[in-house]
Design a protein around this motif. Structure first.
Motif, short mmCIF file in Angstrom:
data_model
loop_
_atom_site.label_atom_id
_atom_site.label_comp_id
_atom_site.label_asym_id
_atom_site.label_seq_id
_atom_site.Cartn_x
_atom_site.Cartn_y
_atom_site.Cartn_z
N VAL A 81 0.83 -1.20 0.00
CA VAL A 81 0.00 0.00 0.00
C VAL A 81 0.87 1.26 0.00
CG1 VAL A 81 -1.66 1.34 1.36
CG2 VAL A 81 -1.96 -1.13 1.08
N ARG A 82 1.92 1.26 0.85
CA ARG A 82 2.81 2.43 0.89
C ARG A 82 3.50 2.65 -0.45
NH1 ARG A 82 3.97 0.35 6.09
NH2 ARG A 82 5.75 -0.81 5.23
N THR A 83 3.98 1.56 -1.06
CA THR A 83 4.66 1.69 -2.35
C THR A 83 3.70 2.15 -3.43
OG1 THR A 83 6.20 -0.07 -1.72
CG2 THR A 83 6.03 0.47 -4.07
N ALA A 84 2.48 1.62 -3.42
CA ALA A 84 1.48 2.02 -4.41
C ALA A 84 1.18 3.50 -4.31
CB ALA A 84 0.21 1.20 -4.25
N ARG A 85 1.14 4.02 -3.09
CA ARG A 85 0.86 5.46 -2.93
C ARG A 85 1.98 6.31 -3.52
NH1 ARG A 85 -1.33 4.80 3.27
NH2 ARG A 85 -3.50 4.29 2.73
N THR A 86 3.24 5.87 -3.35
CA THR A 86 4.34 6.65 -3.93
C THR A 86 4.35 6.52 -5.45
OG1 THR A 86 5.92 4.82 -3.65
CG2 THR A 86 5.74 6.40 -1.86
N VAL A 87 3.99 5.33 -5.95
CA VAL A 87 3.96 5.14 -7.40
C VAL A 87 2.87 6.00 -8.02
CG1 VAL A 87 3.41 3.48 -9.23
CG2 VAL A 87 4.99 2.85 -7.39
N THR A 88 1.68 6.00 -7.45
CA THR A 88 0.58 6.77 -8.02
C THR A 88 0.79 8.27 -7.90
OG1 THR A 88 -0.64 6.57 -5.92
CG2 THR A 88 -1.14 4.97 -7.64
N SER A 89 1.68 8.69 -7.02
CA SER A 89 2.00 10.12 -6.92
C SER A 89 3.08 10.53 -7.92
CB SER A 89 2.48 10.46 -5.50
OG SER A 89 3.77 9.90 -5.26
N GLY A 90 3.69 9.55 -8.62
CA GLY A 90 4.77 9.86 -9.54
C GLY A 90 6.08 10.14 -8.85
N VAL A 92 8.11 7.83 -7.39
CA VAL A 92 9.07 6.74 -7.45
C VAL A 92 8.77 5.90 -8.68
CG1 VAL A 92 7.66 5.16 -6.06
CG2 VAL A 92 10.15 4.88 -6.10
N GLY A 93 9.80 5.26 -9.24
CA GLY A 93 9.61 4.39 -10.40
C GLY A 93 10.63 4.68 -11.48
N GLU A 94 10.53 3.92 -12.56
CA GLU A 94 11.44 4.09 -13.70
C GLU A 94 10.64 4.48 -14.93
OE1 GLU A 94 15.08 1.51 -15.20
OE2 GLU A 94 13.19 0.73 -16.04
N LEU A 95 11.04 5.58 -15.58
CA LEU A 95 10.40 6.05 -16.79
C LEU A 95 11.33 5.80 -17.97
CD1 LEU A 95 7.89 7.58 -17.88
CD2 LEU A 95 9.23 9.68 -17.68
N ARG A 96 10.84 5.08 -18.97
CA ARG A 96 11.63 4.80 -20.17
C ARG A 96 11.33 5.86 -21.21
NH1 ARG A 96 9.68 -0.89 -21.79
NH2 ARG A 96 7.72 0.21 -21.37
N VAL A 97 12.37 6.57 -21.64
CA VAL A 97 12.22 7.73 -22.51
C VAL A 97 12.93 7.48 -23.83
CG1 VAL A 97 12.69 10.20 -22.77
CG2 VAL A 97 12.12 9.27 -20.50
N GLY A 98 12.22 7.65 -24.93
CA GLY A 98 12.83 7.61 -26.25
C GLY A 98 13.07 9.02 -26.75
N THR A 99 14.20 9.24 -27.41
CA THR A 99 14.51 10.57 -27.92
C THR A 99 15.48 10.47 -29.08
OG1 THR A 99 15.11 12.82 -27.24
CG2 THR A 99 16.48 11.03 -26.39
N LEU A 100 15.83 11.63 -29.64
CA LEU A 100 16.80 11.70 -30.73
C LEU A 100 18.18 12.02 -30.17
CD1 LEU A 100 14.62 13.80 -33.20
CD2 LEU A 100 14.98 11.32 -33.23
N TYR A 101 19.23 11.58 -30.87
CA TYR A 101 20.59 11.81 -30.40
C TYR A 101 20.85 13.30 -30.15
CZ TYR A 101 22.21 7.04 -31.28
OH TYR A 101 22.41 5.69 -31.25
N LEU A 275 4.12 8.67 -13.65
CA LEU A 275 5.47 9.14 -13.94
C LEU A 275 5.47 10.13 -15.09
CD1 LEU A 275 7.80 6.04 -13.50
CD2 LEU A 275 7.69 8.10 -12.10
N ILE A 276 4.67 9.87 -16.11
CA ILE A 276 4.59 10.82 -17.23
C ILE A 276 4.02 12.15 -16.73
CG2 ILE A 276 3.45 11.32 -19.43
CD1 ILE A 276 3.56 8.35 -20.07
N ARG A 277 2.99 12.09 -15.89
CA ARG A 277 2.41 13.33 -15.36
C ARG A 277 3.41 14.10 -14.51
NH1 ARG A 277 -2.22 9.95 -14.86
NH2 ARG A 277 -1.82 9.58 -12.64
N SER A 278 4.25 13.38 -13.75
CA SER A 278 5.24 14.08 -12.93
C SER A 278 6.28 14.77 -13.80
CB SER A 278 5.90 13.11 -11.95
OG SER A 278 6.85 12.26 -12.59
N LEU A 279 6.67 14.14 -14.92
CA LEU A 279 7.62 14.78 -15.83
C LEU A 279 7.00 16.00 -16.49
CD1 LEU A 279 10.34 14.81 -17.33
CD2 LEU A 279 9.32 13.31 -19.04
N LEU A 280 5.75 15.90 -16.92
CA LEU A 280 5.07 17.04 -17.53
C LEU A 280 4.94 18.19 -16.54
CD1 LEU A 280 2.25 15.23 -19.55
CD2 LEU A 280 4.38 16.20 -20.42
N ALA A 281 4.62 17.87 -15.29
CA ALA A 281 4.51 18.91 -14.27
C ALA A 281 5.86 19.58 -14.03
CB ALA A 281 3.98 18.32 -12.97
#
Length: 288
Positions: A81-90, A92-101, A275-281
């Motif tokens: 439950v504690r981990t889920a709360r941190t995950v849903t808040s953005g 903690v976690g790993e975000l995989r990002v694709g980009t150009l060189y 995690l995407i929302r946290s990056l956008l914010a």
């Protein structure tokens, strides 16, 4: 077998308190409710867990054997439950990002640094590509969670604009011109260029800009990397056209009379996750 977390908590409380009355008070439930939970657990497990005495209770041999496991299960539930709360808040976690060189050397370092300064427990995994088509294909295949780059035509997923990227000319180190204003690309038609390897999106952008100026750039050298193109230009191998944000401050970057620009956005498949929302914010609050 249907065992619930509440039933396990009732069992643990009765063992700890030695009394159904005190266990019910500890869990803020009525005695009949706690008794039903305990009976339901015993029925699900097929064994008596607690011996009911006239003035107290005590665990049976089976109860003593299962008590530590019950505590571990409840602790694991609480941790989930504690981990889920941190995950849903953005947070903690790993975000995989694709980009150009070119963006990995340009705007992306500052964006990711701002994000991690606000969320120090997040991690990013980068997937870098030469061309927008490869980037989009990877995103659609699920290789990463979001892409940062020019939004492809007809994109129907989510998007958020980041910045307009300007391209500038770094003149060859062998060139003695000292322009005091924007350059006209047509004035460089007869010169050598540090170009980009086939399939590189920057090469296509250079070709298009030169075509609008009425010529095909003569490539003296081709490279994969925009930052390397700057170095080759400074060493006299030809001019190059690169994003302004990858040119070192001490290097002269010349704007064009007919500007070359591209919009850079964050875009993703389907709905945003925390995690995407946290990056956008983070991008929004940093003013990009």
């Amino acid at each position: 077998m249907d065992v619930t977390e509440r039933q396990l908590r009732a069992f643990i409380a009765v063992c700890d308190e030695g009394s159904i009355t005190r266990a019910a008070a500890r869990l803020f439930v009525s005695q009949p409710t706690l008794s039903r939970q305990l009976v339901a657990l015993e029925q699900a497990l097929g064994v008596a867990l607690v011996e009911r005495l006239p003035r107290s209770t005590r665990p049976t041999t089976a109860g003593r054997t299962l008590l530590d496991t019950a505590r571990a299960v409840v602790a694991a539930h609480d941790d989930l439950v504690r981990t889920a709360r941190t995950v849903t808040s953005g947070a903690v976690g790993e975000l995989r990002v694709g980009t150009l060189y070119s963006l990995s050397l340009g705007i992306l370092p500052a964006i990711l640094a701002d994000w991690r300064s606000q969320h120090p427990r997040v991690q990013a995994e980068l997937h870098e590509f030469r061309h927008q088509e490869e980037l989009v294909a990877g995103l659609l295949a699920g290789a990463f969670d979001l892409a940062i780059g020019p939004v492809p035509e007809g994109w129907t997923g989510g998007r958020s604009r980041l910045v307009e990227e300007e391209f500038v000319v770094v003149l060859s180190g062998a060139d003695r011109r000292t322009p005091d204003g924007p350059l006209d690309l047509a004035d460089l038609r007869d010169d050598d260029w540090v170009h980009f390897t086939p399939g590189n999106g920057l090469g296509e952008l250079l070709d298009a800009a030169c075509a609008r100026a009425g010529f095909i750039p003569r490539a003296a050298l081709r490279t994969e990397q925009a930052r390397a193109a700057v170095e080759y230009a400074l060493h006299g191998l030809g001019h190059t056209l690169v994003p302004r944000n990858i040119v070192p401050p001490q290097v002269a970057a010349h704007a064009l009379r007919e500007p070359v620009r591209r919009d850079i956005s964050v875009y993703w498949r389907g709905a945003t996750d925390p995690l995407i929302r946290s990056l956008l914010a983070s991008v929004t609050t940093s003013g990009r």
